[in-house]
Design a protein around this motif. Sequence first.
Motif, mmCIF file in Angstrom:
data_model
loop_
_atom_site.group_PDB
_atom_site.id
_atom_site.type_symbol
_atom_site.label_atom_id
_atom_site.label_comp_id
_atom_site.label_asym_id
_atom_site.label_seq_id
_atom_site.Cartn_x
_atom_site.Cartn_y
_atom_site.Cartn_z
ATOM 1 N N GLU A 73 4.169 -3.998 -6.573
ATOM 2 C CA GLU A 73 3.556 -4.404 -7.825
ATOM 3 C C GLU A 73 3.970 -5.825 -8.214
ATOM 4 O O GLU A 73 5.081 -6.254 -7.956
ATOM 5 C CB GLU A 73 3.946 -3.426 -8.939
ATOM 6 C CG GLU A 73 3.368 -2.031 -8.758
ATOM 7 C CD GLU A 73 3.678 -1.134 -9.931
ATOM 8 O OE1 GLU A 73 4.286 -1.614 -10.907
ATOM 9 O OE2 GLU A 73 3.321 0.054 -9.870
ATOM 10 N N GLY A 74 3.025 -6.516 -8.847
ATOM 11 C CA GLY A 74 3.334 -7.849 -9.350
ATOM 12 C C GLY A 74 2.865 -8.984 -8.478
ATOM 13 O O GLY A 74 2.893 -10.143 -8.906
ATOM 14 N N MET A 75 2.395 -8.691 -7.267
ATOM 15 C CA MET A 75 1.931 -9.738 -6.364
ATOM 16 C C MET A 75 0.410 -9.851 -6.437
ATOM 17 O O MET A 75 -0.310 -8.853 -6.411
ATOM 18 C CB MET A 75 2.349 -9.442 -4.924
ATOM 19 C CG MET A 75 3.812 -9.718 -4.642
ATOM 20 S SD MET A 75 4.233 -11.478 -4.740
ATOM 21 C CE MET A 75 3.235 -12.125 -3.411
ATOM 22 N N LEU A 76 -0.088 -11.076 -6.534
ATOM 23 C CA LEU A 76 -1.525 -11.300 -6.551
ATOM 24 C C LEU A 76 -2.092 -11.155 -5.141
ATOM 25 O O LEU A 76 -1.417 -11.464 -4.152
ATOM 26 C CB LEU A 76 -1.829 -12.702 -7.092
ATOM 27 C CG LEU A 76 -1.477 -12.948 -8.557
ATOM 28 C CD1 LEU A 76 -1.713 -14.420 -8.912
ATOM 29 C CD2 LEU A 76 -2.286 -12.034 -9.475
ATOM 30 N N TRP A 102 2.057 -5.270 3.661
ATOM 31 C CA TRP A 102 0.774 -5.704 3.106
ATOM 32 C C TRP A 102 -0.318 -4.750 3.575
ATOM 33 O O TRP A 102 -0.216 -4.157 4.662
ATOM 34 C CB TRP A 102 0.423 -7.114 3.562
ATOM 35 C CG TRP A 102 1.285 -8.199 2.987
ATOM 36 C CD1 TRP A 102 2.564 -8.531 3.356
ATOM 37 C CD2 TRP A 102 0.927 -9.105 1.936
ATOM 38 N NE1 TRP A 102 3.016 -9.580 2.605
ATOM 39 C CE2 TRP A 102 2.043 -9.963 1.720
ATOM 40 C CE3 TRP A 102 -0.221 -9.287 1.166
ATOM 41 C CZ2 TRP A 102 2.034 -10.971 0.778
ATOM 42 C CZ3 TRP A 102 -0.235 -10.300 0.222
ATOM 43 C CH2 TRP A 102 0.882 -11.130 0.027
ATOM 44 N N MET A 103 -1.359 -4.618 2.757
ATOM 45 C CA MET A 103 -2.567 -3.892 3.161
ATOM 46 C C MET A 103 -3.689 -4.910 3.298
ATOM 47 O O MET A 103 -4.013 -5.627 2.339
ATOM 48 C CB MET A 103 -2.942 -2.829 2.135
ATOM 49 C CG MET A 103 -4.137 -1.977 2.561
ATOM 50 S SD MET A 103 -3.780 -0.954 4.033
ATOM 51 C CE MET A 103 -2.679 0.271 3.305
ATOM 52 N N VAL A 104 -4.265 -4.995 4.479
ATOM 53 C CA VAL A 104 -5.352 -5.933 4.760
ATOM 54 C C VAL A 104 -6.662 -5.162 4.828
ATOM 55 O O VAL A 104 -6.814 -4.239 5.634
ATOM 56 C CB VAL A 104 -5.111 -6.689 6.083
ATOM 57 C CG1 VAL A 104 -6.286 -7.620 6.386
ATOM 58 C CG2 VAL A 104 -3.806 -7.476 6.021
ATOM 59 N N ASP A 105 -7.616 -5.518 3.962
ATOM 60 C CA ASP A 105 -8.944 -4.899 3.950
ATOM 61 C C ASP A 105 -9.950 -5.863 4.571
ATOM 62 O O ASP A 105 -10.106 -6.993 4.089
ATOM 63 C CB ASP A 105 -9.372 -4.557 2.528
ATOM 64 C CG ASP A 105 -8.476 -3.504 1.890
ATOM 65 O OD1 ASP A 105 -8.095 -2.555 2.593
ATOM 66 O OD2 ASP A 105 -8.151 -3.638 0.694
ATOM 67 N N VAL A 106 -10.620 -5.416 5.620
ATOM 68 C CA VAL A 106 -11.621 -6.227 6.315
ATOM 69 C C VAL A 106 -12.997 -5.614 6.078
ATOM 70 O O VAL A 106 -13.206 -4.426 6.350
ATOM 71 C CB VAL A 106 -11.335 -6.296 7.827
ATOM 72 C CG1 VAL A 106 -12.389 -7.149 8.526
ATOM 73 C CG2 VAL A 106 -9.937 -6.840 8.091
ATOM 74 N N THR A 107 -13.930 -6.408 5.556
ATOM 75 C CA THR A 107 -15.293 -5.936 5.302
ATOM 76 C C THR A 107 -16.270 -6.719 6.163
ATOM 77 O O THR A 107 -16.208 -7.949 6.223
ATOM 78 C CB THR A 107 -15.669 -6.103 3.818
ATOM 79 O OG1 THR A 107 -14.761 -5.339 3.016
ATOM 80 C CG2 THR A 107 -17.090 -5.620 3.562
#
Length: 242
Positions: A73-76, A102-107
């Motif tokens: 929490e707290g990170m942009l 980190w969670m990386v979302d690829v669309t």
Amino acid sequence: MKIRFGITLMFVVAISALWIFSQRPLPSTVKIEMTSNPFPLVLGQTTLMIAVTQGEGTPLDAEVTVAANMMMEGMLPVNMQKTIYKNGLYQVPIIWPMAGQWMVDVTAKRDGEETGVTESFEVYVYPTAMDNGGGLTQFRSASENLAFDTDPTHQMVIVIPQGTRELMLAGQAPDVIPSEVHLNVNGQNTLVIQNDDIVDHTIGPYMVHAGETLRQTFTRPATYQGKCSANVRATVNIIVDE
């Protein structure tokens, strides 16, 4: 006149069909895979390399967008706008501002579409360059991990995420594996441990090498005790009941 009308009608139908086809969302057979340079990721400048394919691996021309959110929490979020297509891969430069999970979302979507296919990848950004240890060379996606649990009635699946050892050393890791694992010879009798970390892990009497998967089926009651490198107590009891 009738012939001309018929030709015009066929033309309109063909154009309409083409427009409808172009507006369809990407097919469910689309697969998104991701690796990086360097692998694993390291603090600062790196490049994500993304393959978008369909069917039996045919490259798909798509608009690819990437967003990364730190699992704290707290990170942009970090949004990547620049994408370079080269040698069949969408290459995305990114500067990681902080080490950690980190969670990386690829669309991926066709030009002009509002929706597409999104795949998520749980990654770990290391503070300095790390040796992969001969394990994985690309990140496992969230859908791959979900599909891996094919028989929850008879098997218990545990995934050791990348970065687990780093978090353990920093005193920040939750217990990936509980101190007691309960199985039953007449029910959930198979233990499956998938090691996505870049180091080997000891789980009781078993060693699960980096990038490998252990599958052990128990046919009689027993208790197995030993060290565990994936929980804060550093021990585990694997208890198999009747």
